[in-house]
Design a protein around this motif. Structure first.
Motif, PDB file in Angstrom:
ATOM      1  N   ILE A 119       0.804  -1.820   3.503  1.00 44.18           N
ATOM      2  CA  ILE A 119      -0.168  -1.993   2.431  1.00 44.18           C
ATOM      3  C   ILE A 119       0.054  -0.833   1.451  1.00 44.18           C
ATOM      4  O   ILE A 119       0.214   0.312   1.875  1.00 44.18           O
ATOM      5  CB  ILE A 119      -1.606  -1.943   2.993  1.00 44.18           C
ATOM      6  N   ARG A 120       0.077  -1.144   0.149  1.00 49.20           N
ATOM      7  CA  ARG A 120       0.414  -0.122  -0.846  1.00 49.20           C
ATOM      8  C   ARG A 120      -0.535   1.080  -0.726  1.00 49.20           C
ATOM      9  O   ARG A 120      -1.759   0.920  -0.734  1.00 49.20           O
ATOM     10  CB  ARG A 120       0.318  -0.711  -2.258  1.00 49.20           C
ATOM     11  N   GLY A 121       0.025   2.267  -0.573  1.00 45.10           N
ATOM     12  CA  GLY A 121      -0.790   3.481  -0.464  1.00 45.10           C
ATOM     13  C   GLY A 121      -0.905   3.991   0.961  1.00 45.10           C
ATOM     14  O   GLY A 121      -1.220   5.162   1.175  1.00 45.10           O
ATOM     15  N   SER A 286      -4.257  -4.180  21.113  1.00 41.50           N
ATOM     16  CA  SER A 286      -4.351  -3.025  20.241  1.00 41.50           C
ATOM     17  C   SER A 286      -3.667  -3.390  18.934  1.00 41.50           C
ATOM     18  O   SER A 286      -2.465  -3.626  18.915  1.00 41.50           O
ATOM     19  CB  SER A 286      -3.632  -1.870  20.929  1.00 41.50           C
ATOM     20  N   VAL A 287      -4.441  -3.474  17.866  1.00 37.78           N
ATOM     21  CA  VAL A 287      -3.824  -3.901  16.609  1.00 37.78           C
ATOM     22  C   VAL A 287      -3.153  -2.730  15.905  1.00 37.78           C
ATOM     23  O   VAL A 287      -3.582  -1.589  16.032  1.00 37.78           O
ATOM     24  CB  VAL A 287      -4.862  -4.533  15.660  1.00 37.78           C
ATOM     25  N   LEU A 288      -2.064  -3.037  15.208  1.00 35.57           N
ATOM     26  CA  LEU A 288      -1.400  -2.040  14.378  1.00 35.57           C
ATOM     27  C   LEU A 288      -1.917  -2.264  12.963  1.00 35.57           C
ATOM     28  O   LEU A 288      -1.710  -3.338  12.391  1.00 35.57           O
ATOM     29  CB  LEU A 288       0.125  -2.220  14.457  1.00 35.57           C
ATOM     30  N   LEU A 289      -2.624  -1.287  12.428  1.00 33.62           N
ATOM     31  CA  LEU A 289      -3.257  -1.451  11.120  1.00 33.62           C
ATOM     32  C   LEU A 289      -2.428  -0.775  10.033  1.00 33.62           C
ATOM     33  O   LEU A 289      -1.817   0.265  10.266  1.00 33.62           O
ATOM     34  CB  LEU A 289      -4.657  -0.834  11.146  1.00 33.62           C
ATOM     35  N   GLY A 290      -2.413  -1.372   8.844  1.00 31.58           N
ATOM     36  CA  GLY A 290      -1.744  -0.750   7.710  1.00 31.58           C
ATOM     37  C   GLY A 290      -0.474  -1.466   7.290  1.00 31.58           C
ATOM     38  O   GLY A 290       0.062  -1.193   6.221  1.00 31.58           O
ATOM     39  N   THR A 291       0.012  -2.382   8.140  1.00 31.80           N
ATOM     40  CA  THR A 291       1.195  -3.160   7.752  1.00 31.80           C
ATOM     41  C   THR A 291       0.746  -4.348   6.904  1.00 31.80           C
ATOM     42  O   THR A 291      -0.368  -4.851   7.054  1.00 31.80           O
ATOM     43  CB  THR A 291       1.953  -3.682   8.991  1.00 31.80           C
ATOM     44  N   GLU A 292       1.641  -4.819   6.014  1.00 33.11           N
ATOM     45  CA  GLU A 292       1.318  -5.949   5.140  1.00 33.11           C
ATOM     46  C   GLU A 292       1.077  -7.209   5.940  1.00 33.11           C
ATOM     47  O   GLU A 292       0.226  -8.023   5.603  1.00 33.11           O
ATOM     48  CB  GLU A 292       2.479  -6.191   4.170  1.00 33.11           C
ATOM     49  N   LYS A 293       1.872  -7.387   7.001  1.00 36.29           N
ATOM     50  CA  LYS A 293       1.675  -8.538   7.870  1.00 36.29           C
ATOM     51  C   LYS A 293       1.046  -8.055   9.175  1.00 36.29           C
ATOM     52  O   LYS A 293       1.263  -6.920   9.601  1.00 36.29           O
ATOM     53  CB  LYS A 293       3.003  -9.244   8.108  1.00 36.29           C
ATOM     54  N   ILE A 294       0.268  -8.938   9.776  1.00 40.17           N
ATOM     55  CA  ILE A 294      -0.539  -8.547  10.939  1.00 40.17           C
ATOM     56  C   ILE A 294       0.305  -8.404  12.203  1.00 40.17           C
ATOM     57  O   ILE A 294       1.146  -9.260  12.490  1.00 40.17           O
ATOM     58  CB  ILE A 294      -1.656  -9.600  11.136  1.00 40.17           C
ATOM     59  N   ILE A 295       0.067  -7.326  12.957  1.00 41.54           N
ATOM     60  CA  ILE A 295       0.770  -7.113  14.226  1.00 41.54           C
ATOM     61  C   ILE A 295      -0.248  -6.768  15.305  1.00 41.54           C
ATOM     62  O   ILE A 295      -1.035  -5.827  15.145  1.00 41.54           O
ATOM     63  CB  ILE A 295       1.813  -5.983  14.093  1.00 41.54           C
ATOM     64  N   LEU A 330      -8.329   1.265  -1.049  1.00 38.64           N
ATOM     65  CA  LEU A 330      -7.367   2.311  -1.398  1.00 38.64           C
ATOM     66  C   LEU A 330      -7.301   2.496  -2.904  1.00 38.64           C
ATOM     67  O   LEU A 330      -7.168   3.619  -3.398  1.00 38.64           O
ATOM     68  CB  LEU A 330      -5.988   1.961  -0.830  1.00 38.64           C
ATOM     69  N   LEU A 331      -7.417   1.378  -3.625  1.00 38.56           N
ATOM     70  CA  LEU A 331      -7.401   1.479  -5.089  1.00 38.56           C
ATOM     71  C   LEU A 331      -8.614   2.245  -5.590  1.00 38.56           C
ATOM     72  O   LEU A 331      -8.497   3.124  -6.439  1.00 38.56           O
ATOM     73  CB  LEU A 331      -7.360   0.072  -5.707  1.00 38.56           C
ATOM     74  N   SER A 332      -9.798   1.932  -5.018  1.00 44.57           N
ATOM     75  CA  SER A 332     -10.996   2.619  -5.517  1.00 44.57           C
ATOM     76  C   SER A 332     -10.983   4.082  -5.100  1.00 44.57           C
ATOM     77  O   SER A 332     -11.504   4.954  -5.791  1.00 44.57           O
ATOM     78  CB  SER A 332     -12.278   1.905  -5.062  1.00 44.57           C
ATOM     79  N   LEU A 333     -10.349   4.389  -3.950  1.00 50.89           N
ATOM     80  CA  LEU A 333     -10.196   5.783  -3.532  1.00 50.89           C
ATOM     81  C   LEU A 333      -9.325   6.535  -4.523  1.00 50.89           C
ATOM     82  O   LEU A 333      -9.629   7.654  -4.939  1.00 50.89           O
ATOM     83  CB  LEU A 333      -9.569   5.820  -2.137  1.00 50.89           C
TER      84      LEU A 333
END
Lengths: 343, 343
Positions: A119-121, A286-295, A330-333
């Motif tokens: 995910i961008r950022g 256990s999910v891996l968060l932050g990738t564009e596609k879900i893992i 992330l954009l608003s941050l």
């Protein structure tokens, strides 16, 4: 929605994985899957479900990556393994939305970090497993081992990632986020924590409640704990390990005397519930968060029901547009920080 | 041997502390003590033991430092507190050999680090509490919170400090030393662990057995775990916390049904033993290793027996010349490194 399924890896693969997929396909008509593993074995097991044939593809990749394989070597040398082939499919196939694997954690993180867009950022993806709390809820631990040397800004990202995950999949409205630390006072901890505390306090869109000591993980006072992957890994394994060791000790002590066995007989259903409570298999993958596609990474010991539960987690993440919410956070941050710099 | 006793601090102070001292004095004729606290209260309680009068001194310092006091402020502003006065006496009185305190950990570490000399070569003192293992032994955790940002060489020092402590006080001949990590393979972990692993492997005089995951802390396979103070603190509090939470849950669940209560009645003595096993008070104080003079920190909840046990720990450390052994280890390490540099 199309899922890529790593049919190998895990103690009961490929049977449990394939049976889990069958259950998920039967429950949810909108799903299609790409099954990755030993083609003949998959074909054989799927032969009993001719009505599902139109919703599956099979990709032959019979190699298995184990915990003994060094992650970087596994990626480089085991291209024919089901896990690495599945990662490649997730990357290359535009119609592939998510990946479910029970395989070796280290290799999965390394391959996902190297090959799957973020995910961008987001600087690096993070693991977020869940544990049950003493008040009947759950608590997420982000990161639990994907990132060992980190910057304070990553703790901020873990807080955003974990918060959106708990909101999207578990419908916790404003997850209470705590920073894992060695004391609850705001000035406690090492340099990383001292810098992260004000950063988390100032992060819009999350509900930061302060520092947490590891002894309070199961208290029910927190929904999400953010930490570097090293101490998060120490935290979750110490908690799970202590629970399992104590249960084992209790069992052994009960068998040491007839009278205890009689007492335990009267409490059989209670002990069964305690064991289920402590069995981390029951709390999803256990999910891996932050990738564009879900893992989603299932436990190595997953049975078919546990594997199907991991698939449902992935579907809920997808349907709730979680990643788009994270992107907008992330954009608003970025904007907030931009404004802060201009002041 | 002369002990400085912080009579205040701890949930049952000053009574438990003073009664613990009385017990220790009665058991060991070679001991003399300096009691630091509220003079009138101490005098009053000691009045019942006129035969001990010749072996005690009293220093009036009635202030108390609590967990809420910021350590650096406590040192600067609470000079009349029993803890800071006790540290001053340990430093200034040449005949004072050791200090026992139940007071606030943070302030004690800060004051000891600033005011008490270290064994030559030791960068910073480290805490080494003990937990019981499932095989009936003990395991030490060094450091458990005194040092949060550390260098690999400090992990090496923690291994030496902890090994000599377990040998001297608990007569474990060759303590099995493990490095706390997120996996057992030698290449696992963050930068700190990756650098420390070969360093520990090459350290003479310790028995390094490799990496350990937190879930194996209580397994009985290790005698000493070395770690930075941050993850050590997470480890010990997660382990203790999970044990206590589960015991609490078990108790609550038992009370939920008459049949369970009946069963528990048959197992009453067993449950009592489990509770004692999990009660960390029963495993002595947490020693601060690396200071020239001995410092033992008792649990805040210590009763008189626990306080007397802390005194015995200090006496054994003193009698075994532990610090001299550590000094000689550090000298031989210096020589080994010197030689390695010359090659």
């Amino acid at each position: 929605m199309k899922l890529v399924i790593d049919c190998l890896g895990g103690d009961h693969s490929p049977e449990a994985n394939i049976d889990g997929v069958v259950a998920a396909l039967q429950q949810n008509d909108a799903l299609t899957v790409i099954l990755v593993g030993d083609e003949a074995v998959i074909r054989d097991r799927m032969a009993s479900y001719p009505t599902l044939a139109g919703r599956i593809e099979i990709v032959h990749a019979p190699g298995v990556i184990t915990g003994e394989d060094k992650p970087t070597d596994a990626i480089r040398l085991k291209k024919d393994s089901s896990m690495i082939a599945a990662i490649r499919l997730l990357r290359e196939r535009e119609d592939a939305d998510a990946l479910i694997s029970n395989g070796a954690t280290g290799a999965l993180v390394a391959a996902a970090t190297l090959r799957i867009g973020r995910i961008r950022g987001i600087r690096r993806p993070a693991f977020c497993p869940l544990l049950p709390t003493m008040t009947g809820g759950i608590v997420g631990i982000c990161d639990s081992g994907a990132n060992t040397d980190i910057q304070p800004e990553q703790l901020q990202q873990f807080a955003i990632l974990g918060s959106r995950y708990l909101q999207s999949v578990y419908h916790i409205e404003a997850p209470r986020v705590a920073l894992l630390n060695i004391g609850v006072e705001s000035e406690k901890g090492d340099d990383l924590r001292k810098t992260a505390f004000p950063l988390l306090s100032a992060t819009p869109g999350i509900h930061f409640v302060g520092n947490m000591e590891s002894r309070d993980l199961l208290s029910g006072k927190y929904d999400l704990v953010v930490c570097d992957g090293f101490s998060g890994n120490v935290l979750i394994k110490a908690t799970e390990g202590t629970a399992l060791e104590l249960l084992k000790k209790l069992k052994k002590d009960i068998y040491s005397k007839k009278r205890y066995q009689l007492g335990a007989l009267l409490m059989k259903d209670m002990f069964r519930k305690e064991a289920a409570f402590m069995n981390y298999q029951n709390y999803g993958g256990s999910v891996l968060l932050g990738t564009e596609k879900i893992i989603v990474k299932g436990h190595g010991s997953s049975d078919a029901a546990a594997f199907a539960a991991c698939i449902r987690q992935a579907v809920t993440m997808y349907d709730s547009h979680m990643n788009e919410l994270i992107q907008s956070d992330l954009l608003s941050l970025e904007q907030t920080e931009g404004e802060a710099t201009h002041v």
